[in-house]
Motif scaffolding. Sequence first.
Motif, PDB file in Angstrom:
ATOM      1  N   LEU A 153      30.351 -66.534  31.721  1.00 31.52           N
ATOM      2  CA  LEU A 153      29.604 -65.923  32.815  1.00 31.52           C
ATOM      3  C   LEU A 153      28.102 -66.050  32.592  1.00 31.52           C
ATOM      4  CD1 LEU A 153      29.667 -64.351  35.448  1.00 31.52           C
ATOM      5  CD2 LEU A 153      29.780 -62.227  34.122  1.00 31.52           C
ATOM      6  N   MET A 154      27.653 -65.839  31.354  1.00 34.58           N
ATOM      7  CA  MET A 154      26.230 -65.980  31.065  1.00 34.58           C
ATOM      8  C   MET A 154      25.775 -67.418  31.282  1.00 34.58           C
ATOM      9  SD  MET A 154      24.014 -65.036  27.660  1.00 34.58           S
ATOM     10  CE  MET A 154      23.862 -63.313  28.119  1.00 34.58           C
ATOM     11  N   ASP A 155      26.577 -68.395  30.860  1.00 32.82           N
ATOM     12  CA  ASP A 155      26.218 -69.796  31.060  1.00 32.82           C
ATOM     13  C   ASP A 155      26.054 -70.125  32.540  1.00 32.82           C
ATOM     14  OD1 ASP A 155      26.206 -70.185  28.362  1.00 32.82           O
ATOM     15  OD2 ASP A 155      27.905 -71.568  28.302  1.00 32.82           O
ATOM     16  N   ILE A 156      26.976 -69.640  33.361  1.00 31.09           N
ATOM     17  CA  ILE A 156      26.894 -69.894  34.806  1.00 31.09           C
ATOM     18  C   ILE A 156      25.625 -69.277  35.381  1.00 31.09           C
ATOM     19  CG2 ILE A 156      27.940 -69.410  37.049  1.00 31.09           C
ATOM     20  CD1 ILE A 156      29.347 -71.602  35.465  1.00 31.09           C
ATOM     21  N   LYS A 157      25.321 -68.043  34.974  1.00 32.38           N
ATOM     22  CA  LYS A 157      24.126 -67.366  35.471  1.00 32.38           C
ATOM     23  C   LYS A 157      22.864 -68.135  35.081  1.00 32.38           C
ATOM     24  CE  LYS A 157      25.867 -62.603  35.634  1.00 32.38           C
ATOM     25  NZ  LYS A 157      25.758 -61.235  35.040  1.00 32.38           N
ATOM     26  N   ILE A 158      22.803 -68.621  33.845  1.00 39.73           N
ATOM     27  CA  ILE A 158      21.620 -69.356  33.381  1.00 39.73           C
ATOM     28  C   ILE A 158      21.481 -70.672  34.127  1.00 39.73           C
ATOM     29  CG2 ILE A 158      20.637 -70.588  31.404  1.00 39.73           C
ATOM     30  CD1 ILE A 158      21.687 -68.305  29.628  1.00 39.73           C
ATOM     31  N   ILE A 159      22.593 -71.361  34.360  1.00 42.51           N
ATOM     32  CA  ILE A 159      22.537 -72.624  35.111  1.00 42.51           C
ATOM     33  C   ILE A 159      22.007 -72.383  36.522  1.00 42.51           C
ATOM     34  CG2 ILE A 159      23.956 -74.431  36.173  1.00 42.51           C
ATOM     35  CD1 ILE A 159      25.732 -74.309  33.657  1.00 42.51           C
ATOM     36  N   LEU A 160      22.483 -71.341  37.187  1.00 40.96           N
ATOM     37  CA  LEU A 160      22.015 -71.022  38.541  1.00 40.96           C
ATOM     38  C   LEU A 160      20.533 -70.642  38.541  1.00 40.96           C
ATOM     39  CD1 LEU A 160      25.075 -69.010  39.920  1.00 40.96           C
ATOM     40  CD2 LEU A 160      24.437 -71.376  40.432  1.00 40.96           C
ATOM     41  N   HIS A 161      20.110 -69.850  37.552  1.00 43.88           N
ATOM     42  CA  HIS A 161      18.703 -69.465  37.445  1.00 43.88           C
ATOM     43  C   HIS A 161      17.833 -70.683  37.144  1.00 43.88           C
ATOM     44  CE1 HIS A 161      18.635 -65.157  37.975  1.00 43.88           C
ATOM     45  NE2 HIS A 161      19.633 -64.986  37.113  1.00 43.88           N
ATOM     46  N   THR A 162      18.392 -71.641  36.401  1.00 41.75           N
ATOM     47  CA  THR A 162      17.643 -72.857  36.079  1.00 41.75           C
ATOM     48  C   THR A 162      17.310 -73.645  37.331  1.00 41.75           C
ATOM     49  OG1 THR A 162      18.664 -73.019  33.889  1.00 41.75           O
ATOM     50  CG2 THR A 162      17.686 -75.034  34.790  1.00 41.75           C
ATOM     51  N   PHE A 163      18.293 -73.788  38.229  1.00 34.64           N
ATOM     52  CA  PHE A 163      18.038 -74.482  39.493  1.00 34.64           C
ATOM     53  C   PHE A 163      16.905 -73.812  40.260  1.00 34.64           C
ATOM     54  CE2 PHE A 163      22.503 -76.103  39.118  1.00 34.64           C
ATOM     55  CZ  PHE A 163      22.168 -77.458  39.127  1.00 34.64           C
ATOM     56  N   LYS A 164      16.900 -72.488  40.266  1.00 33.87           N
ATOM     57  CA  LYS A 164      15.847 -71.741  40.963  1.00 33.87           C
ATOM     58  C   LYS A 164      14.489 -72.005  40.330  1.00 33.87           C
ATOM     59  CE  LYS A 164      14.321 -67.049  42.080  1.00 33.87           C
ATOM     60  NZ  LYS A 164      14.607 -65.594  41.956  1.00 33.87           N
ATOM     61  N   LYS A 165      14.429 -71.971  38.994  1.00 32.51           N
ATOM     62  CA  LYS A 165      13.168 -72.200  38.288  1.00 32.51           C
ATOM     63  C   LYS A 165      12.638 -73.609  38.540  1.00 32.51           C
ATOM     64  CE  LYS A 165      12.594 -68.261  36.116  1.00 32.51           C
ATOM     65  NZ  LYS A 165      11.380 -67.415  36.284  1.00 32.51           N
ATOM     66  N   VAL A 166      13.541 -74.589  38.577  1.00 32.04           N
ATOM     67  CA  VAL A 166      13.127 -75.971  38.831  1.00 32.04           C
ATOM     68  C   VAL A 166      12.537 -76.104  40.228  1.00 32.04           C
ATOM     69  CG1 VAL A 166      13.968 -78.331  39.169  1.00 32.04           C
ATOM     70  CG2 VAL A 166      14.724 -77.014  37.187  1.00 32.04           C
ATOM     71  N   LEU A 167      13.151 -75.447  41.195  1.00 29.36           N
ATOM     72  CA  LEU A 167      12.670 -75.521  42.575  1.00 29.36           C
ATOM     73  C   LEU A 167      11.273 -74.931  42.738  1.00 29.36           C
ATOM     74  CD1 LEU A 167      15.918 -74.654  44.584  1.00 29.36           C
ATOM     75  CD2 LEU A 167      14.780 -76.874  44.428  1.00 29.36           C
ATOM     76  N   VAL A 168      11.004 -73.816  42.043  1.00 27.13           N
ATOM     77  CA  VAL A 168       9.684 -73.183  42.184  1.00 27.13           C
ATOM     78  C   VAL A 168       8.695 -73.675  41.128  1.00 27.13           C
ATOM     79  CG1 VAL A 168      10.638 -71.127  43.269  1.00 27.13           C
ATOM     80  CG2 VAL A 168      10.363 -71.168  40.794  1.00 27.13           C
ATOM     81  N   ARG A 169       9.201 -74.473  40.156  1.00 27.34           N
ATOM     82  CA  ARG A 169       8.372 -75.096  39.113  1.00 27.34           C
ATOM     83  C   ARG A 169       7.556 -74.079  38.334  1.00 27.34           C
ATOM     84  NH1 ARG A 169       6.149 -80.691  42.015  1.00 27.34           N
ATOM     85  NH2 ARG A 169       8.048 -81.131  43.182  1.00 27.34           N
ATOM     86  N   GLU A 170       8.232 -73.095  37.782  1.00 24.63           N
ATOM     87  CA  GLU A 170       7.569 -72.048  37.005  1.00 24.63           C
ATOM     88  C   GLU A 170       7.643 -72.340  35.510  1.00 24.63           C
ATOM     89  OE1 GLU A 170       8.341 -68.075  39.785  1.00 24.63           O
ATOM     90  OE2 GLU A 170       9.421 -68.345  37.897  1.00 24.63           O
ATOM     91  N   GLY A 171       6.582 -71.936  34.779  1.00 31.89           N
ATOM     92  CA  GLY A 171       6.601 -71.954  33.326  1.00 31.89           C
ATOM     93  C   GLY A 171       6.546 -73.313  32.680  1.00 31.89           C
ATOM     94  N   ILE A 172       6.051 -74.332  33.396  1.00 29.49           N
ATOM     95  CA  ILE A 172       6.013 -75.684  32.841  1.00 29.49           C
ATOM     96  C   ILE A 172       5.063 -75.769  31.662  1.00 29.49           C
ATOM     97  CG2 ILE A 172       5.641 -78.123  33.363  1.00 29.49           C
ATOM     98  CD1 ILE A 172       7.930 -76.817  34.921  1.00 29.49           C
ATOM     99  N   SER A 173       3.906 -75.123  31.775  1.00 31.58           N
ATOM    100  CA  SER A 173       2.886 -75.192  30.744  1.00 31.58           C
ATOM    101  C   SER A 173       2.561 -73.803  30.218  1.00 31.58           C
ATOM    102  CB  SER A 173       1.601 -75.833  31.299  1.00 31.58           C
ATOM    103  OG  SER A 173       1.852 -77.116  31.809  1.00 31.58           O
ATOM    104  N   SER A 174       1.985 -73.795  29.009  1.00 31.39           N
ATOM    105  CA  SER A 174       1.476 -72.534  28.482  1.00 31.39           C
ATOM    106  C   SER A 174       0.095 -72.310  29.080  1.00 31.39           C
ATOM    107  CB  SER A 174       1.383 -72.607  26.947  1.00 31.39           C
ATOM    108  OG  SER A 174       0.294 -73.421  26.565  1.00 31.39           O
ATOM    109  N   ASN A 175      -0.552 -71.220  28.710  1.00 26.47           N
ATOM    110  CA  ASN A 175      -1.869 -70.911  29.254  1.00 26.47           C
ATOM    111  C   ASN A 175      -2.970 -71.789  28.676  1.00 26.47           C
ATOM    112  OD1 ASN A 175      -0.863 -68.827  30.877  1.00 26.47           O
ATOM    113  ND2 ASN A 175      -0.985 -67.358  29.196  1.00 26.47           N
TER     114      ASN A 175
END
Length: 216
Positions: A177-199
């Motif tokens: 269940l955790m793996d499925i949740k992380i995979i789904l959240h990953t798709f969301k993060k890729v779409l919004v392109r968050e956290g690619i670089s550090s500050n």
Amino acid sequence: MRTIAANHTGWYGRYGKRIFDFVLAALALILLSPVLLVVAILVRTKLGSPILFVQERPGYQEKIFKMYKFRTMTDERGADGELLSDQIRLTRFGRFLRSTSLDELPELINILKGDMSFVGPRPLLVQYLPLYNEQQKKRHHVRPGLSGLAQVNGRNAISWESKFDLDVSYVERVSFLMDIKIILHTFKKVLVREGISSNTAVTMEPFKGSQREMGL
């Protein structure tokens, strides 16, 4: 809370996760083969050869393997023959590949081979191995992942300490269940392109050891 040992003697930890990874990676490679071909041609055209960036990384139980990614940087060198900084060599096209995570697609081959999993702590540099404290070393109790708990909770925008805490938290609680949740959240993060670089860097600053262990 279940212990690490309990998670990896359970059916999913011992068998199901690997079966899930193999089947999903095989399907993904077939379905995404046109995308892989187009990206490969663009990398060859815009950045030259080699198309793939191959680097040794530590995996399960710190076993070293060769990880595959699409190349995102040029080989530009200064007058002294040394490679220029990442910021200079990372082209606009390379930034696009990283922000969309298209550069990560060849890691599907690593998943198919069993070097990696779809979900797990990201495989880091070999030279970081002696820098981990005992708690951080637990991240190698599972196969490294294409994505992980740290990637869906900040990726390169969070500190090394926070990243390792999330990695170990995943190892201690791994489940289907955790793996499925992380995979789904990953798709969301890729779409919004968050956290690619550090500050302060185009990706992430080098890890120099645990500040907690040094008492800082």
